[in-house]
Design a protein around this motif. Structure first.
Motif, mmCIF file in Angstrom:
data_model
loop_
_atom_site.group_PDB
_atom_site.id
_atom_site.type_symbol
_atom_site.label_atom_id
_atom_site.label_comp_id
_atom_site.label_asym_id
_atom_site.label_seq_id
_atom_site.Cartn_x
_atom_site.Cartn_y
_atom_site.Cartn_z
ATOM 1 N N VAL A 26 0.841 -1.190 0.000
ATOM 2 C CA VAL A 26 0.000 0.000 0.000
ATOM 3 C C VAL A 26 0.880 1.245 0.000
ATOM 4 C CG1 VAL A 26 -1.855 1.230 1.171
ATOM 5 C CG2 VAL A 26 -1.724 -1.261 1.341
ATOM 6 N N THR A 27 0.687 2.091 -0.995
ATOM 7 C CA THR A 27 1.361 3.384 -1.007
ATOM 8 C C THR A 27 0.399 4.412 -0.433
ATOM 9 O OG1 THR A 27 2.795 2.908 -2.868
ATOM 10 C CG2 THR A 27 2.289 5.211 -2.476
ATOM 11 N N VAL A 28 0.862 5.137 0.574
ATOM 12 C CA VAL A 28 0.065 6.198 1.181
ATOM 13 C C VAL A 28 0.737 7.517 0.831
ATOM 14 C CG1 VAL A 28 -0.881 7.139 3.319
ATOM 15 C CG2 VAL A 28 -0.609 4.657 3.068
ATOM 16 N N THR A 29 0.150 8.250 -0.102
ATOM 17 C CA THR A 29 0.696 9.565 -0.401
ATOM 18 C C THR A 29 0.345 10.464 0.778
ATOM 19 O OG1 THR A 29 -1.284 10.343 -1.540
ATOM 20 C CG2 THR A 29 0.388 9.241 -2.878
ATOM 21 N N GLY A 30 1.283 11.245 1.225
ATOM 22 C CA GLY A 30 1.055 12.049 2.415
ATOM 23 C C GLY A 30 1.200 11.230 3.689
ATOM 24 N N ILE B 153 -3.441 2.226 -3.447
ATOM 25 C CA ILE B 153 -2.937 3.572 -3.178
ATOM 26 C C ILE B 153 -3.987 4.293 -2.344
ATOM 27 C CG2 ILE B 153 -2.286 5.799 -4.151
ATOM 28 C CD1 ILE B 153 -1.450 4.283 -6.683
ATOM 29 N N ILE B 154 -3.553 4.855 -1.238
ATOM 30 C CA ILE B 154 -4.414 5.708 -0.428
ATOM 31 C C ILE B 154 -3.846 7.109 -0.563
ATOM 32 C CG2 ILE B 154 -5.290 6.202 1.881
ATOM 33 C CD1 ILE B 154 -4.952 3.216 2.506
ATOM 34 N N HIS B 155 -4.602 7.975 -1.204
ATOM 35 C CA HIS B 155 -4.097 9.312 -1.527
ATOM 36 C C HIS B 155 -4.522 10.305 -0.452
ATOM 37 C CE1 HIS B 155 -2.668 12.676 -3.718
ATOM 38 N NE2 HIS B 155 -3.869 13.147 -3.990
ATOM 39 N N LEU B 156 -3.555 10.724 0.368
ATOM 40 C CA LEU B 156 -3.816 11.677 1.435
ATOM 41 C C LEU B 156 -2.924 12.909 1.322
ATOM 42 C CD1 LEU B 156 -4.095 9.149 4.395
ATOM 43 C CD2 LEU B 156 -5.949 10.195 3.094
#
Length: 102
Positions: free
Chosen positions: A32-36, A83-86
């Motif tokens: 899982v890629t967490v942006t932010g 991807i969880i975009h935060l």
């Protein structure tokens, strides 16, 4: 003349199944890629993902994800399952005041 309205019957809603996404079997070994992910909310999400057995991947901190090439590089290098975009832009001007990093 008075008009009476009947209250509509409550719709039947099935309870959420406990198998998604809270179940550790869903998150186990997910890349899982967490942006932010280093931010206030993102760091909390990363901790929860780790607790559920996921493998959070830090995005390339040198890239600006607004740029197409940086986003493509992130996807190519990290190969995330999810991807969880935060990520957010923190420099926001409000009534003439600027954020500290201006």
């Amino acid at each position: 003349m008075s008009v009476k309205y009947a209250r509509p019957a409550a719709a039947h809603v099935e309870p959420a199944t406990p198998s998604w996404p809270n179940n550790a079997t869903f998150w186990r070994n997910q890349r899982v890629t967490v942006t932010g992910g280093a931010g206030f909310l993102g760091s909390f999400v990363v901790d929860k993902l780790r607790a559920h057995g996921a493998a959070p991947l830090p995005p390339n901190s040198g890239g600006d994800l607004v740029q197409r090439e940086a986003a493509l590089t992130l996807l190519h290098d990290a190969r995330p399952d999810l991807i969880i975009h935060l990520a957010a832009r923190v420099a926001v001007r409000v009534r003439g005041w600027a954020a500290a990093d201006d």
